[in-house]
Motif scaffolding. Structure first.
Motif, PDB file in Angstrom:
ATOM      1  N   ARG A 147       0.833  -1.209   0.000  1.00  0.00           N
ATOM      2  CA  ARG A 147       0.000   0.000   0.000  1.00  0.00           C
ATOM      3  C   ARG A 147       0.868   1.259   0.000  1.00  0.00           C
ATOM      4  N   ALA A 148       1.936   1.224   0.775  1.00  0.00           N
ATOM      5  CA  ALA A 148       2.833   2.383   0.842  1.00  0.00           C
ATOM      6  C   ALA A 148       3.531   2.616  -0.500  1.00  0.00           C
ATOM      7  N   ILE A 149       3.974   1.542  -1.142  1.00  0.00           N
ATOM      8  CA  ILE A 149       4.659   1.661  -2.435  1.00  0.00           C
ATOM      9  C   ILE A 149       3.690   2.140  -3.509  1.00  0.00           C
ATOM     10  N   ALA A 150       2.450   1.697  -3.445  1.00  0.00           N
ATOM     11  CA  ALA A 150       1.453   2.164  -4.418  1.00  0.00           C
ATOM     12  C   ALA A 150       1.283   3.678  -4.335  1.00  0.00           C
ATOM     13  N   ALA A 151       1.371   4.223  -3.131  1.00  0.00           N
ATOM     14  CA  ALA A 151       1.232   5.666  -2.942  1.00  0.00           C
ATOM     15  C   ALA A 151       2.539   6.420  -3.179  1.00  0.00           C
ATOM     16  N   HIS A 152       3.658   5.742  -2.934  1.00  0.00           N
ATOM     17  CA  HIS A 152       4.987   6.364  -3.034  1.00  0.00           C
ATOM     18  C   HIS A 152       5.942   5.377  -3.706  1.00  0.00           C
ATOM     19  N   PRO A 153       5.990   5.352  -5.037  1.00  0.00           N
ATOM     20  CA  PRO A 153       6.790   4.340  -5.751  1.00  0.00           C
ATOM     21  C   PRO A 153       8.276   4.332  -5.397  1.00  0.00           C
ATOM     22  N   GLU A 154       8.805   5.437  -4.914  1.00  0.00           N
ATOM     23  CA  GLU A 154      10.208   5.466  -4.501  1.00  0.00           C
ATOM     24  C   GLU A 154      10.299   5.592  -2.981  1.00  0.00           C
ATOM     25  N   LEU A 155       9.514   4.785  -2.312  1.00  0.00           N
ATOM     26  CA  LEU A 155       9.433   4.791  -0.861  1.00  0.00           C
ATOM     27  C   LEU A 155      10.814   4.614  -0.235  1.00  0.00           C
ATOM     28  N   THR A 156      11.071   5.367   0.827  1.00  0.00           N
ATOM     29  CA  THR A 156      12.299   5.198   1.590  1.00  0.00           C
ATOM     30  C   THR A 156      11.947   4.763   3.005  1.00  0.00           C
ATOM     31  N   THR A 157      12.905   4.168   3.664  1.00  0.00           N
ATOM     32  CA  THR A 157      12.751   3.803   5.066  1.00  0.00           C
ATOM     33  C   THR A 157      14.124   3.651   5.685  1.00  0.00           C
ATOM     34  N   ASP A 158      14.162   3.551   6.973  1.00  0.00           N
ATOM     35  CA  ASP A 158      15.388   3.324   7.730  1.00  0.00           C
ATOM     36  C   ASP A 158      15.166   2.123   8.633  1.00  0.00           C
ATOM     37  N   VAL A 159      16.223   1.318   8.785  1.00  0.00           N
ATOM     38  CA  VAL A 159      16.132   0.114   9.605  1.00  0.00           C
ATOM     39  C   VAL A 159      17.342   0.058  10.525  1.00  0.00           C
TER      40      VAL A 159
END
Length: 156
Positions: free
Chosen positions: A102-114
């Protein structure tokens, strides 16, 4: 039928409400206890206190079961996945992947930190296609927990 396929068909998604805060915090505590063994108790307590104040101010995306009970949640801000936590009893059932989709559908270049010290989470993100873009020696609050920066590559 695989477990993740079974679970994802039984999930619904909705924004959080104030009534959800106790369950959201329960999910957060249980998930952190299961995956963030590296956190010093004082840091865990400080983070929890920050989240208790922060979560009521934002809209979290919840994954809920057929009874409407939250099983996981995420927080997105400006194309960045700030938080993804799944009840440990539901790990491996496709809830995290469904929220990320769902997040990628809204933001195709999604970023995150782990957290670098959370190899299960890092493996999860890399398995679904995230690529490493950098590393920081401290988390966003200046605590000495190394962070791996990730980005989901958009399709060409």
């Amino acid at each position: 039928m695989r477990n993740d396929m079974l679970t994802s068909t039984m999930l619904a998604f909705r924004p959080s409400t104030d009534r959800d805060l106790p369950r959201v915090m329960e999910i957060w505590r249980r998930a952190v206890d299961a995956t963030h063994h590296f956190l010093a108790p004082v840091d865990k307590s400080a983070i929890e206190a920050e989240l208790i104040k922060f979560f009521p101010q934002v809209s979290l995306q919840l994954a809920v079961d057929v009874a409407g009970e939250p099983q996981g949640f995420m927080f997105l801000h400006d194309g960045h996945l700030e938080a993804l936590f799944i009840d440990p009893d539901q790990h491996g059932m496709g809830i995290g992947k469904a929220l990320i989709s769902r997040a990628i559908a809204a933001h195709p270049e999604l970023t995150t930190d782990v957290n670098e010290q959370n190899p299960e989470a890092l493996g999860f993100y890399e398995h679904i296609g995230f690529a490493r873009t950098g590393r920081s020696s401290h988390d966003g609050q200046g605590r000495p927990y190394p962070i791996i920066h990730l980005r989901y590559p958009s399709p060409m």
